[in-house]
Design a protein around this motif. Structure first.
Motif, PDB file in Angstrom:
ATOM      1  N   ASP A   1      -3.595  11.333  -2.039  1.00 16.31           N
ATOM      2  CA  ASP A   1      -2.521  11.225  -2.795  1.00 16.31           C
ATOM      3  C   ASP A   1      -2.545  10.249  -4.101  1.00 16.31           C
ATOM      4  N   SER A   2      -3.323   9.183  -3.961  1.00 18.98           N
ATOM      5  CA  SER A   2      -3.473   8.219  -4.840  1.00 18.98           C
ATOM      6  C   SER A   2      -4.548   8.812  -6.027  1.00 18.98           C
TER       7      SER A   2
ATOM      8  N   GLU B   1      -7.184   8.415  11.089  1.00 23.10           N
ATOM      9  CA  GLU B   1      -8.193   8.870  10.155  1.00 23.10           C
ATOM     10  C   GLU B   1      -7.684   9.777   9.191  1.00 23.10           C
ATOM     11  N   GLU B   2      -6.774  10.980   9.632  1.00 26.77           N
ATOM     12  CA  GLU B   2      -6.296  11.802   9.089  1.00 26.77           C
ATOM     13  C   GLU B   2      -5.328  11.307   8.147  1.00 26.77           C
ATOM     14  N   GLN B   3      -4.363  10.376   8.531  1.00 22.28           N
ATOM     15  CA  GLN B   3      -3.338   9.792   7.617  1.00 22.28           C
ATOM     16  C   GLN B   3      -4.105   8.912   6.517  1.00 22.28           C
ATOM     17  N   ALA B   4      -5.071   8.127   6.755  1.00 22.19           N
ATOM     18  CA  ALA B   4      -5.975   7.376   5.869  1.00 22.19           C
ATOM     19  C   ALA B   4      -6.453   8.526   4.497  1.00 22.19           C
ATOM     20  N   GLY B   5      -7.055   9.464   5.058  1.00 24.08           N
ATOM     21  CA  GLY B   5      -7.449  10.840   4.013  1.00 24.08           C
ATOM     22  C   GLY B   5      -6.326  11.236   3.258  1.00 24.08           C
ATOM     23  N   GLU B   6      -5.251  11.687   3.859  1.00 24.60           N
ATOM     24  CA  GLU B   6      -4.233  12.014   2.976  1.00 24.60           C
ATOM     25  C   GLU B   6      -3.522  10.940   2.040  1.00 24.60           C
TER      26      GLU B   6
END
Length: 50
Positions: A48-49, A39-44
């Motif tokens: 970024d996009s 979840e944290e990686q998806a949020g990051e």
């Protein structure tokens, strides 16, 4: 709720000095941590996009 059965050889539990209950608890913790990390990686990535 669906259930998944995982077979862990007794020798492996004994070598790790874990009871089946402890192994179940550790697995649950690891799965929770992995889910949170994803979840944290998806949020990051979403940030970024922008």
């Amino acid at each position: 709720m669906d259930k998944t059965i995982i077979e862990i050889p007794t020798e492996l539990l004994q070598a790790a000095k874990l009871t089946p209950q402890e192994a179940k608890k550790e697995l649950a913790i690891r799965l929770y941590q992995r889910h949170r990390l994803n979840e944290e990686q998806a949020g990051e990535l979403a940030e970024d996009s922008r």
